[in-house]
Design an enzyme around this catalytic site. Sequence first.
Site, PDB file in Angstrom:
ATOM      1  N   LYS A 170       0.813  -1.714  -0.138  1.00 30.61           N
ATOM      2  CA  LYS A 170      -0.380  -0.336   0.204  1.00 30.61           C
ATOM      3  C   LYS A 170       0.559   1.516   0.009  1.00 30.61           C
ATOM      4  O   LYS A 170       1.194   1.416   1.247  1.00 30.61           O
ATOM      5  CB  LYS A 170      -0.756  -0.320   1.528  1.00 30.61           C
ATOM      6  N   GLY A 221       6.744   5.079   8.211  1.00 27.34           N
ATOM      7  CA  GLY A 221       6.200   5.956   8.059  1.00 27.34           C
ATOM      8  C   GLY A 221       6.522   6.691   9.294  1.00 27.34           C
ATOM      9  O   GLY A 221       7.671   6.789  10.169  1.00 27.34           O
ATOM     10  N   SER A 222       5.216   7.811   9.983  1.00 22.97           N
ATOM     11  CA  SER A 222       5.759   8.640  11.302  1.00 22.97           C
ATOM     12  C   SER A 222       5.434   7.768  12.458  1.00 22.97           C
ATOM     13  O   SER A 222       5.034   6.316  12.525  1.00 22.97           O
ATOM     14  CB  SER A 222       4.977  10.174  11.166  1.00 22.97           C
ATOM     15  N   THR A 223       6.864   8.301  13.460  1.00 21.69           N
ATOM     16  CA  THR A 223       6.544   7.556  15.072  1.00 21.69           C
ATOM     17  C   THR A 223       4.911   7.944  14.845  1.00 21.69           C
ATOM     18  O   THR A 223       4.486   6.540  15.484  1.00 21.69           O
ATOM     19  CB  THR A 223       7.256   8.800  15.586  1.00 21.69           C
ATOM     20  N   THR A 225       2.335   7.380  13.810  1.00 20.22           N
ATOM     21  CA  THR A 225       1.432   6.423  13.556  1.00 20.22           C
ATOM     22  C   THR A 225       1.659   5.109  13.331  1.00 20.22           C
ATOM     23  O   THR A 225       1.335   3.906  13.697  1.00 20.22           O
ATOM     24  CB  THR A 225       1.477   6.925  11.270  1.00 20.22           C
ATOM     25  N   GLY A 226       2.857   4.947  13.508  1.00 22.31           N
ATOM     26  CA  GLY A 226       3.657   3.493  13.714  1.00 22.31           C
ATOM     27  C   GLY A 226       3.219   3.183  15.031  1.00 22.31           C
ATOM     28  O   GLY A 226       2.952   1.732  15.389  1.00 22.31           O
ATOM     29  N   GLU A 243       9.939   1.244  10.917  1.00 24.27           N
ATOM     30  CA  GLU A 243      10.614   2.786  10.577  1.00 24.27           C
ATOM     31  C   GLU A 243       9.343   3.639  10.401  1.00 24.27           C
ATOM     32  O   GLU A 243       9.846   3.832   9.480  1.00 24.27           O
ATOM     33  CB  GLU A 243      11.406   2.086   9.071  1.00 24.27           C
ATOM     34  N   CYS A 277      13.810  10.574   5.739  1.00 25.17           N
ATOM     35  CA  CYS A 277      13.669  10.188   7.861  1.00 25.17           C
ATOM     36  C   CYS A 277      15.011  10.430   7.736  1.00 25.17           C
ATOM     37  O   CYS A 277      14.919  10.566   9.663  1.00 25.17           O
ATOM     38  CB  CYS A 277      13.102   8.696   7.614  1.00 25.17           C
ATOM     39  N   GLU A 374      10.444  17.308  14.598  1.00 25.29           N
ATOM     40  CA  GLU A 374      11.159  16.667  13.123  1.00 25.29           C
ATOM     41  C   GLU A 374      10.140  17.670  12.392  1.00 25.29           C
ATOM     42  O   GLU A 374       8.878  17.254  12.151  1.00 25.29           O
ATOM     43  CB  GLU A 374      10.324  15.189  12.636  1.00 25.29           C
TER      44      GLU A 374
HETATM   45  P1  NAD Z   1       2.429   8.059   8.016  1.00 25.35           P
HETATM   46  O1  NAD Z   1       3.042   7.817   9.110  1.00 25.35           O
HETATM   47  O2  NAD Z   1       1.518   9.806   7.584  1.00 25.35           O
HETATM   48  O3  NAD Z   1       1.928   7.978   6.489  1.00 25.35           O
HETATM   49  C1  NAD Z   1       2.380   6.337   6.198  1.00 25.35           C
HETATM   50  C2  NAD Z   1       2.242   5.313   5.977  1.00 25.35           C
HETATM   51  O4  NAD Z   1       1.503   5.222   6.797  1.00 25.35           O
HETATM   52  C3  NAD Z   1       0.888   6.106   4.495  1.00 25.35           C
HETATM   53  O5  NAD Z   1       0.980   4.747   3.126  1.00 25.35           O
HETATM   54  C4  NAD Z   1      -0.057   5.889   5.292  1.00 25.35           C
HETATM   55  O6  NAD Z   1      -1.056   5.672   4.792  1.00 25.35           O
HETATM   56  C5  NAD Z   1      -0.382   5.094   6.253  1.00 25.35           C
HETATM   57  N1  NAD Z   1      -0.945   5.291   7.728  1.00 25.35           N
HETATM   58  C6  NAD Z   1      -1.558   6.470   7.916  1.00 25.35           C
HETATM   59  N2  NAD Z   1      -2.424   6.314   8.953  1.00 25.35           N
HETATM   60  C7  NAD Z   1      -2.598   4.590   8.762  1.00 25.35           C
HETATM   61  C8  NAD Z   1      -2.989   4.318  10.070  1.00 25.35           C
HETATM   62  N3  NAD Z   1      -3.299   4.307  10.905  1.00 25.35           N
HETATM   63  N4  NAD Z   1      -2.589   2.651  10.138  1.00 25.35           N
HETATM   64  C9  NAD Z   1      -2.149   1.756   9.238  1.00 25.35           C
HETATM   65  N5  NAD Z   1      -1.338   2.909   8.133  1.00 25.35           N
HETATM   66  C10 NAD Z   1      -1.585   4.192   8.032  1.00 25.35           C
HETATM   67  O7  NAD Z   1       3.823   9.239   7.158  1.00 25.35           O
HETATM   68  P2  NAD Z   1       4.277   9.870   5.694  1.00 25.35           P
HETATM   69  O8  NAD Z   1       3.924  11.488   6.550  1.00 25.35           O
HETATM   70  O9  NAD Z   1       3.672   9.310   4.839  1.00 25.35           O
HETATM   71  O10 NAD Z   1       5.764  10.199   6.093  1.00 25.35           O
HETATM   72  C11 NAD Z   1       7.019  10.826   6.700  1.00 25.35           C
HETATM   73  C12 NAD Z   1       7.720   9.843   7.631  1.00 25.35           C
HETATM   74  O11 NAD Z   1       7.602   8.867   7.840  1.00 25.35           O
HETATM   75  C13 NAD Z   1       8.262  10.966   9.098  1.00 25.35           C
HETATM   76  O12 NAD Z   1       7.907  10.583  10.167  1.00 25.35           O
HETATM   77  C14 NAD Z   1       9.454  10.190   8.287  1.00 25.35           C
HETATM   78  O13 NAD Z   1      10.283   9.802   9.142  1.00 25.35           O
HETATM   79  C15 NAD Z   1       9.239   8.347   8.269  1.00 25.35           C
HETATM   80  N6  NAD Z   1       9.959   7.927   7.574  1.00 25.35           N
HETATM   81  C16 NAD Z   1      10.942   7.310   8.117  1.00 25.35           C
HETATM   82  C17 NAD Z   1      11.781   6.464   7.297  1.00 25.35           C
HETATM   83  C18 NAD Z   1      12.931   4.936   8.190  1.00 25.35           C
HETATM   84  O14 NAD Z   1      12.716   4.025   7.277  1.00 25.35           O
HETATM   85  N7  NAD Z   1      12.532   5.239   9.461  1.00 25.35           N
HETATM   86  C19 NAD Z   1      11.212   6.370   5.742  1.00 25.35           C
HETATM   87  C20 NAD Z   1      11.030   7.545   5.843  1.00 25.35           C
HETATM   88  C21 NAD Z   1      10.323   7.928   6.100  1.00 25.35           C
END
Ligand code: NAD
Length: 474
Positions: A170, A221-223, A225-226, A243, A277, A374
Amino acid sequence: MADQTYTMTINGKAVAGSETFGVENPATGAVFAQAPDCTAAELDAAVAAARAAFPAWKATPIAKRRELLNVMAGVIMQNIPELSRLLTREQGKPHPDAEGDVGGGAFWLMESSKHEIPEHVSEDSAERHAVTRYGPIGVVAAIVPWNFPVILAAFKLGPALLAGNTVVLKPAPTTPLTTLRIGELLRGVLPDGVLNVVSGSDRLGPWLTAHKGVDKVSFTGSTQTGKKVMESAAHSLKRVTLELGGNDPAIVMPDVDVKKVAEDLFWAAFRNTGQICIATKRMYIHKDIYEPLKAAIVEYASTVKVGDGAEQGTQIGPIQNSAQYKRVLELIQDAKDNGYKFLIGGDAAKVPGYFVPITILDNPPEHARIVQEEQFGPVLPLLKFDNLDEVVGRANDSEYGLGASIWSSDIERAQDIATRLQAGTVWINESQHLSPHAAFGGFKQSGIGVEGGADGVLEFCQAQTVFTRKPATA
Ligand code: NAD
């Protein structure tokens, strides 16, 4: 007006989706295409297809899986011109960077195919034989953010498929198209159902992580959301790899060649519009070189071209989406409200699209939001430090621990500093280099688990130990 129809790939077939959502070009803010908004029933079909394909894929000899990863990489490579143009259009990044993202994804798949799945014999005595083998987990949900849609998908696909898992991939809602197109191009390469690609609005991620048919969630993604992903996965104890975000410090020691490092330091922070990131998000510069290095970075920054990523010569594109644009502007406004000094930038031009100028701040206090949070945008605080213990303390004083860099001509001392930093990756005299053969992951709230290297493959495996009692010899 949509310029083309993009379809999901479910069980090897095109699914246009009964609902759609608009995808914007961040350089203009205009919707230029529609993407399928996967419904709950369509997601059920994707997960069911992945489950049905799992036994045969697991039983496929690893040599064949390796071969198919290379075929996938070849298909992506052949289509770099089309895919990278599309990526620039939906993501905003300059065209050469888009080619790097797509080509990097193909490279990652190829290199992932070379990993070995280990087997450990822990006992082979007169009494017993004990072996631990690593098999696939099942259906993997691969969830990717919008900053590097292709390469971050490949981080997951390569090792997950190599290990014998099937996948539901996704992309982020603001960058679904290149991933959907890759799904279309790969149809027929893998057996039906082994790789399913679904796109959707904000509702889809939570559905996927809560889905009973998913065994493992590999999330970038973001912490914030993680944490939600982990909570959702807990209900059925799905395996998770997370990640997450970072607030990477760079530590610049007084023995660097100021003129030589200024450009590298600039790009450590501003590549991909700062939306990485592992971008440098706090730059600590020793007081003895603070003034000349500050001047050199600002001088270089004033030569860099910000614009539409599709235009030749653009080095920094727009912010990828409106939510992130608002967040970065909010952090700039906070810095203004607190009277912090701007060296360059700070005022977003009133033009269409999500453009924020290169913005550099002069030694704001450590507690400033732009230092603590961040930013994920083209805004960098330069910070002055006095001695090593102090800067190591400031670098480590963060809930994040993703990456860090040290810039010095004294390599031995830099390597020693690296051991004191709480970060999953430390670079010395470079930044952001990653390898498919090295583990990449975060300390603290930057994540759980790793991607890359042999450790990254094991994140997609489960261990099974077989003890065999040997017959007693007379
Ligand atoms: P995000 O967390 O908003 O979204 C990431 C993904 O998660 C998207 O596909 C989104 O649709 C999905 N998502 C959103 N809510 C969800 C939920 N409740 N359950 C499951 N999936 C959900 O992040 P973003 O704004 O797309 O990306 C930026 C962030 O990602 C920054 O914090 C960046 O540091 C981090 N990032 C980390 C790495 C790494 O390898 N550590 C790499 C790239 C980006």
